[in-house]
Design an enzyme around this catalytic site. Sequence first.
Site, PDB file in Angstrom:
ATOM      1  N   GLY A 161      23.505  41.621 -69.905  1.00 50.36           N
ATOM      2  CA  GLY A 161      22.648  42.577 -70.754  1.00 50.36           C
ATOM      3  C   GLY A 161      23.005  42.586 -72.142  1.00 50.36           C
ATOM      4  O   GLY A 161      23.555  41.715 -72.569  1.00 50.36           O
ATOM      5  N   GLY A 185      22.314  31.701 -68.930  1.00 51.43           N
ATOM      6  CA  GLY A 185      21.082  31.387 -67.892  1.00 51.43           C
ATOM      7  C   GLY A 185      19.648  31.854 -68.088  1.00 51.43           C
ATOM      8  O   GLY A 185      19.373  31.815 -69.358  1.00 51.43           O
ATOM      9  N   ASP A 186      18.784  32.092 -67.134  1.00 48.94           N
ATOM     10  CA  ASP A 186      17.306  32.226 -67.344  1.00 48.94           C
ATOM     11  C   ASP A 186      17.236  33.642 -68.037  1.00 48.94           C
ATOM     12  O   ASP A 186      16.355  33.556 -69.129  1.00 48.94           O
ATOM     13  CB  ASP A 186      16.546  32.281 -65.980  1.00 48.94           C
ATOM     14  CG  ASP A 186      17.317  33.324 -64.767  1.00 48.94           C
ATOM     15  OD1 ASP A 186      18.429  33.961 -65.209  1.00 48.94           O
ATOM     16  OD2 ASP A 186      16.735  33.426 -63.964  1.00 48.94           O
ATOM     17  N   THR A 188      19.239  34.968 -70.377  1.00 44.95           N
ATOM     18  CA  THR A 188      19.693  34.706 -71.592  1.00 44.95           C
ATOM     19  C   THR A 188      18.570  34.047 -72.305  1.00 44.95           C
ATOM     20  O   THR A 188      18.435  34.078 -73.577  1.00 44.95           O
ATOM     21  CB  THR A 188      21.004  33.695 -71.591  1.00 44.95           C
ATOM     22  OG1 THR A 188      21.935  34.681 -70.977  1.00 44.95           O
ATOM     23  CG2 THR A 188      21.616  33.524 -72.843  1.00 44.95           C
ATOM     24  N   ASP A 216      23.646  27.448 -60.196  1.00 42.24           N
ATOM     25  CA  ASP A 216      22.691  27.275 -59.114  1.00 42.24           C
ATOM     26  C   ASP A 216      21.865  26.223 -59.210  1.00 42.24           C
ATOM     27  O   ASP A 216      20.965  25.672 -58.414  1.00 42.24           O
ATOM     28  CB  ASP A 216      21.926  28.410 -58.826  1.00 42.24           C
ATOM     29  CG  ASP A 216      22.571  29.569 -58.657  1.00 42.24           C
ATOM     30  OD1 ASP A 216      23.847  29.529 -58.479  1.00 42.24           O
ATOM     31  OD2 ASP A 216      22.118  30.671 -58.552  1.00 42.24           O
ATOM     32  N   MET A 259      26.697  30.077 -53.616  1.00 42.81           N
ATOM     33  CA  MET A 259      25.666  30.474 -54.653  1.00 42.81           C
ATOM     34  C   MET A 259      24.469  29.761 -54.350  1.00 42.81           C
ATOM     35  O   MET A 259      24.238  28.866 -53.850  1.00 42.81           O
ATOM     36  CB  MET A 259      26.324  30.144 -56.014  1.00 42.81           C
ATOM     37  CG  MET A 259      27.621  31.044 -56.421  1.00 42.81           C
ATOM     38  SD  MET A 259      28.533  30.590 -57.752  1.00 42.81           S
ATOM     39  CE  MET A 259      28.999  28.870 -57.204  1.00 42.81           C
ATOM     40  N   GLU A 315      23.102  32.569 -50.913  1.00 48.37           N
ATOM     41  CA  GLU A 315      23.274  34.197 -51.206  1.00 48.37           C
ATOM     42  C   GLU A 315      21.759  34.497 -51.275  1.00 48.37           C
ATOM     43  O   GLU A 315      21.654  35.712 -50.918  1.00 48.37           O
ATOM     44  CB  GLU A 315      24.069  34.481 -52.376  1.00 48.37           C
ATOM     45  CG  GLU A 315      23.460  33.788 -53.579  1.00 48.37           C
ATOM     46  CD  GLU A 315      24.082  34.334 -54.902  1.00 48.37           C
ATOM     47  OE1 GLU A 315      24.562  35.476 -55.095  1.00 48.37           O
ATOM     48  OE2 GLU A 315      24.465  33.310 -55.744  1.00 48.37           O
ATOM     49  N   MET A 374      35.710  31.662 -56.848  1.00 49.29           N
ATOM     50  CA  MET A 374      36.782  30.512 -57.073  1.00 49.29           C
ATOM     51  C   MET A 374      35.852  29.257 -57.646  1.00 49.29           C
ATOM     52  O   MET A 374      36.424  28.434 -58.210  1.00 49.29           O
ATOM     53  CB  MET A 374      37.326  29.927 -55.614  1.00 49.29           C
ATOM     54  CG  MET A 374      38.202  30.850 -54.935  1.00 49.29           C
ATOM     55  SD  MET A 374      38.869  30.256 -53.378  1.00 49.29           S
ATOM     56  CE  MET A 374      39.488  28.721 -53.942  1.00 49.29           C
ATOM     57  N   ARG A 376      33.195  29.510 -59.431  1.00 50.61           N
ATOM     58  CA  ARG A 376      32.723  29.738 -60.810  1.00 50.61           C
ATOM     59  C   ARG A 376      33.803  29.602 -61.750  1.00 50.61           C
ATOM     60  O   ARG A 376      33.404  29.226 -62.954  1.00 50.61           O
ATOM     61  CB  ARG A 376      32.079  31.386 -60.911  1.00 50.61           C
ATOM     62  CG  ARG A 376      30.470  31.361 -60.091  1.00 50.61           C
ATOM     63  CD  ARG A 376      30.457  32.987 -60.081  1.00 50.61           C
ATOM     64  NE  ARG A 376      31.087  33.862 -60.925  1.00 50.61           N
ATOM     65  CZ  ARG A 376      30.574  34.776 -61.420  1.00 50.61           C
ATOM     66  NH1 ARG A 376      29.110  35.020 -61.724  1.00 50.61           N
ATOM     67  NH2 ARG A 376      31.219  35.516 -62.426  1.00 50.61           N
TER      68      ARG A 376
END
Length: 452
Positions: A161, A185-186, A188, A216, A259, A315, A374, A376
């Site tokens: 955010g 990521g997407d 961003t 991912d 993930m 996930e 772990m 990440r």
Amino acid sequence: MSLPHPTTTASDSSTTTIPINLQPLPHLTQYLPDLQTHPNPLNQNPFFHPSPLFYIHPSSDLVLNNDNLLTYHRAGPRERIFFDPPRVRAAVVTCGGLCPGMNTVIRELVVGLWELYGVREIYGVRAGFRGFYTGDPVLMGPEMVHDWHKKGGTELQTSRGGFDLDRIVNAIQDRGYNQVYIIGGDGTMRGAVKLFDEIRRKKLNVGIVGIPKTVDNDVGIIDRSFGFQTAVEMAQQAISAGHVEAESAVNGIGLVKLMGRSTGHIALNATLSSRDVDCCLIPENEFYLEGKGGLFDFLEHRLKKNGHAVLVVAEGAGQDIIPRTDAQKEERDESGNPVFLDVGVWLKSALKKWWDRDHPDELFTVKYIDPTYMIRAVPANATDNLYCTLLAHSAIHGVMAGYTGFVAGPINGNYAYIPLEEVAVAKNPVNTADHKWAWVRSVTNQPDFLRS
């Protein structure tokens, strides 16, 4: 400088001509036509001896995407650049969650700008997008970042955010940044598109480049995301632990959650590489629990045959069958993504309830492993470190050549420049109709979960 080719064709002597469309790539001169060019300082760099093929020329400026016959500008250095290196003020920001390789990308951006182009003002923006307007940047140089590639996480810190377009643009202007490198990521990348559009609307001489970060591997168009191969390697270790736990118990199940919010690439590749998995559940393939052909039916047969089983779940899998309240259905995180319920915890509970109901007098054990943080947080492996270096240098060459509003990444093994707008909306789901998912089915012998 030669700007986008319109449309070209590809053919050989035995086939008909196929039209290939070059995707238009934004360039600063499209709204700042009077920009001056400069010879590339790589000509004077003691470590380079540019040959006739060293620089990217219009004749070699195409990278083909076989999936849709679209072509993109090839990444690499150009003979003329649109920034005077002593006047460059570059900003680097990391946003979103952690991913192996983030520190490597930062390091190589700093080292590449410094050593290749002689840039001396390179600033790290702390704590994501909000760092543009809430804190002071940190001046970075090669000595500061020399060992960052050995560290997990991001030395610049990150957050989700905080995207306030007006405040970010004002901060870029106030601090005099004319190159902005955005790692995220997407969500961003969607923010980067808005930032680029506003920079272009105001006709500011600022190059904007995105470096997509998603462990991912769910970013479309490019071959893969950085950190993905490290994640698969670490996930395999978690699966091995789950297998040992399952084998060591009576009717033992090793349940490993990996993930993969919208795509199951980590779960799929870790399953294929470990060969200890009995069933792999991914978001792209719906499953059910009860009845013939369901998960419980399959696990019962597997436990009777082998005495244990290993279950891998991404996930994002099963989100449609996990009970949730109305409030949970509407909940979103700071990036605007739906908040997922913990499929691992839910599945562990469902498994225990099933066994207690159908086999109340028999032993049963579920060992639940969630290695998310772990995975990440570890440093990138050798393959990802190399990849991060090439991504960073490709991005630098592109911005220096005057391109803006783009992402650097490999397509069919060739590094290219892709418009930010395309990457921000492109997806990369697992294709459950192709051979790779068929390999998973053949390795695990799991059901297809298609109700008859």
